[in-house]
Write an enzyme that holds these catalytic residues in place. Structure first.
Site, mmCIF file in Angstrom:
data_model
loop_
_atom_site.group_PDB
_atom_site.id
_atom_site.type_symbol
_atom_site.label_atom_id
_atom_site.label_comp_id
_atom_site.label_asym_id
_atom_site.label_seq_id
_atom_site.Cartn_x
_atom_site.Cartn_y
_atom_site.Cartn_z
ATOM 1 N N LYS A 165 -8.793 -2.096 5.146
ATOM 2 C CA LYS A 165 -8.899 -2.535 3.741
ATOM 3 C C LYS A 165 -7.807 -3.538 3.415
ATOM 4 O O LYS A 165 -8.038 -4.525 2.724
ATOM 5 C CB LYS A 165 -8.775 -1.313 2.813
ATOM 6 C CG LYS A 165 -9.997 -0.414 2.865
ATOM 7 C CD LYS A 165 -9.838 0.828 2.025
ATOM 8 C CE LYS A 165 -9.041 1.893 2.692
ATOM 9 N NZ LYS A 165 -9.513 3.250 2.635
ATOM 10 N N ARG A 180 -16.275 11.155 6.724
ATOM 11 C CA ARG A 180 -15.172 11.960 7.288
ATOM 12 C C ARG A 180 -14.712 13.021 6.295
ATOM 13 O O ARG A 180 -14.358 14.137 6.674
ATOM 14 C CB ARG A 180 -13.994 11.039 7.663
ATOM 15 C CG ARG A 180 -14.269 10.203 8.912
ATOM 16 C CD ARG A 180 -13.256 9.079 9.060
ATOM 17 N NE ARG A 180 -11.893 9.544 8.987
ATOM 18 C CZ ARG A 180 -10.897 8.893 8.356
ATOM 19 N NH1 ARG A 180 -11.117 7.730 7.753
ATOM 20 N NH2 ARG A 180 -9.692 9.389 8.343
ATOM 21 N N SER A 223 -8.514 3.065 8.881
ATOM 22 C CA SER A 223 -9.148 3.072 7.568
ATOM 23 C C SER A 223 -8.275 2.315 6.550
ATOM 24 O O SER A 223 -8.742 1.409 5.844
ATOM 25 C CB SER A 223 -9.353 4.531 7.137
ATOM 26 O OG SER A 223 -9.642 4.633 5.776
ATOM 27 N N ASP A 227 -15.623 1.041 6.237
ATOM 28 C CA ASP A 227 -14.640 2.090 5.946
ATOM 29 C C ASP A 227 -15.116 2.960 4.788
ATOM 30 O O ASP A 227 -14.939 4.175 4.794
ATOM 31 C CB ASP A 227 -13.263 1.501 5.633
ATOM 32 C CG ASP A 227 -12.323 2.600 5.169
ATOM 33 O OD1 ASP A 227 -12.028 3.490 5.983
ATOM 34 O OD2 ASP A 227 -11.936 2.605 3.990
ATOM 35 N N HIS A 284 0.839 -1.197 0.000
ATOM 36 C CA HIS A 284 0.000 0.000 0.000
ATOM 37 C C HIS A 284 0.872 1.244 0.000
ATOM 38 O O HIS A 284 1.846 1.323 0.740
ATOM 39 C CB HIS A 284 -0.897 0.023 1.247
ATOM 40 C CG HIS A 284 -1.755 1.244 1.322
ATOM 41 N ND1 HIS A 284 -2.912 1.386 0.584
ATOM 42 C CD2 HIS A 284 -1.618 2.393 2.018
ATOM 43 C CE1 HIS A 284 -3.445 2.572 0.826
ATOM 44 N NE2 HIS A 284 -2.672 3.198 1.693
HETATM 45 N N1 URA Z 1 -6.645 6.960 2.940
HETATM 46 C C1 URA Z 1 -7.556 6.108 3.444
HETATM 47 O O1 URA Z 1 -7.809 5.064 2.867
HETATM 48 N N2 URA Z 1 -8.178 6.459 4.571
HETATM 49 C C2 URA Z 1 -7.942 7.607 5.236
HETATM 50 O O2 URA Z 1 -8.542 7.855 6.265
HETATM 51 C C3 URA Z 1 -6.996 8.481 4.700
HETATM 52 C C4 URA Z 1 -6.348 8.132 3.547
#
Ligand code: URA
Length: 434
Positions: A187, A168, A183, A161, A82
């Site tokens: 994932k 958010r 968050s 999420d 990631h």
């Molecule tokens: N990227 C994400 O996937 N979540 C966040 O809260 C901020 C950046």
């Protein structure tokens, strides 16, 4: 349980219990708690924070809010990577086939670009026919067969999420370390890999502008992953200027291919070798990072990594001819240099502004629903610490029309700073957490 009580508890600075966190995530995902109450809770968390235990509970509750990919039937070490997002960040395009060609299984879950940052899915779609919208079963078959596959995140993966992040985003509650880390990691954990490698960017083109924030985010994400039973390594890498030269989808594919074949961008190679050596070491394919680096260099020099990229493209419906001959990738009708207004050294290249140039050209999205032009973008010729003479090209803009070309040119010139003394070249790899 009542949502009102959770809001007041957090507002007063108390920690939420595991049961309370799982309860609100489950009920919110099911549509049984209104957005206004969850917004209030997010704001209370924003101001009061969460401790590590709460952050882990939130991460796991979101991970299990939908499907969790079971990759256990694939008899290999599965790896996912990631990046927190950057400009010109084509790392996954190169890293995935590179490590796969060294015997690990790259199960890559990717997203699309938004704002000034790009996304791997968009980049791969610049290869004619490449299909990123594959079903889970196909994803697993490809992993079994080729040791590499990539898919877009499905709606069923960490749906809590998806809802929370969108909320958010419009309630001023993105910038909280626990919320960001949970968050991202929910994932990644739901995507099922054994090893997760994180590339946390830092600098003007990154989500985290300050080094200390990037370090804190990397540290907490690694801790969350370890506590969820995964092996996690993190690299903090510089994003004060674009990675490599290319910014824009097809242009980045081309640069990744050139680098995979042994030419291209030194910076991109350095980052991929660093991330790749962490992966091979964690996967037990190399005894240490030096040995891993030799394996990775050999995979590039022998052409094995590039062959793996072609297998990957072919398996997901892409036209391999466009990989072998990159002039077949989408090409913008206008390519023009941007001349330097002065002689001197490049001292500044505002990275988020370079990303915005690509967006202005049509290569990025202001909103999730926007269509993008895969052919446009920039080739940066002069980066921080490089010498430039007046009139020499700083970059080449690839544009669809004159109007956008001029807008991008103006923005790009404003993104550059110059000095008479040569500044140090920015260090790319700032920290490794393994
Ligand atoms: N990227 C994400 O996937 N979540 C966040 O809260 C901020 C950046």
């Amino acid at each position: 349980m009542r949502m009102y009580d959770l809001i007041v508890k957090k507002r007063n600075g108390e920690a939420l219990t595991k049961e309370e966190i799982y309860w609100f995530i489950e009920k919110y995902t099911a549509g049984e708690i209104p957005d206004y109450q969850v917004s209030a809770l997010m704001m209370a968390i924003y101001f009061r924070g969460m401790d590590n235990r709460e952050t882990l509970d939130l991460t796991m509750a979101m991970t299990y809010s939908g499907d969790v990919m079971d990759l256990s039937e694939i008899n290999a070490v599965k790896v996912d990577k990631h990046s927190t997002g950057g400009v010109g960040d084509k790392t996954s395009l190169m890293l995935a086939p590179l490590v796969s060609s060294c015997g690990v299984c790259m199960a890559k879950m990717s997203g699309r670009g938004l704002g000034h940052t790009g996304g791997t899915i968009d980049k791969l779609e610049a290869i004619p026919g490449f299909n990123t919208q594959i079903e889970t079963e196909v994803f697993k078959e490809l992993l079994e067969k080729n040791g590499i596959a990539l898919m877009g995140q499905t709606l069923r993966l960490a749906p809590a999420d998806k809802k929370l992040y969108a909320l958010r985003d419009v309630t001023g509650t993105v910038e909280n370390m626990s919320l960001i880390a949970s968050s991202i990691m929910s994932k990644k954990l739901a995507a099922g890999a054994d090893i997760i490698v994180l590339d946390v960017k830092t600098g003007s083109g990154a989500f985290m502008k300050e080094y200390k924030d990037s370090l804190e985010l990397a540290t907490i994400m690694r801790w969350l992953g370890n506590n969820a039973g995964r092996k996690v390594a993190a690299v903090i890498s510089d994003m004060n200027q674009p990675l490599g030269s290319a910014v824009g989808n097809a242009l980045e594919v081309k640069e990744a291919i050139e680098t995979l074949k042994g030419g291209g961008s030194e910076q991109l190679r350095e980052l991929c070798i660093t991330l790749g050596s962490l992966i091979l070491t964690l996967a037990g394919k190399a005894a240490n990072e030096d040995e891993a680096k030799k394996l990775l260099d050999e995979a590039i020099e022998s052409g094995r990594a590039f062959e793996k990229f072609k297998d990957f493209v072919r398996a997901q419906g892409g036209d391999v001819r466009a990989v072998e001959d990159t002039s077949l990738l989408p090409l913008a009708p206008i390519i023009e240099p941007v001349a330097s207004p002065v002689s001197g050294y490049v001292s500044l290249l505002k990275c988020d502004e370079v990303g915005m140039c690509s967006l202005v050209l049509g290569g990025g999205r202001a909103k999730k629903e926007d269509d993008i032009d895969l052919s446009v973008g920039l080739m940066i010729e002069k980066k921080i610490s490089d010498r430039v003479e007046k009139g020499e090209p700083l970059a080449y803009i690839h544009a669809a029309d004159k109007e956008r070309l001029e807008e991008a040119r103006e923005r790009l010139l404003a993104a550059y700073g110059f000095s008479d003394v040569q500044p140090e070249k920015p260090v790319l790899i700032k920290e490794i957490l393994n």
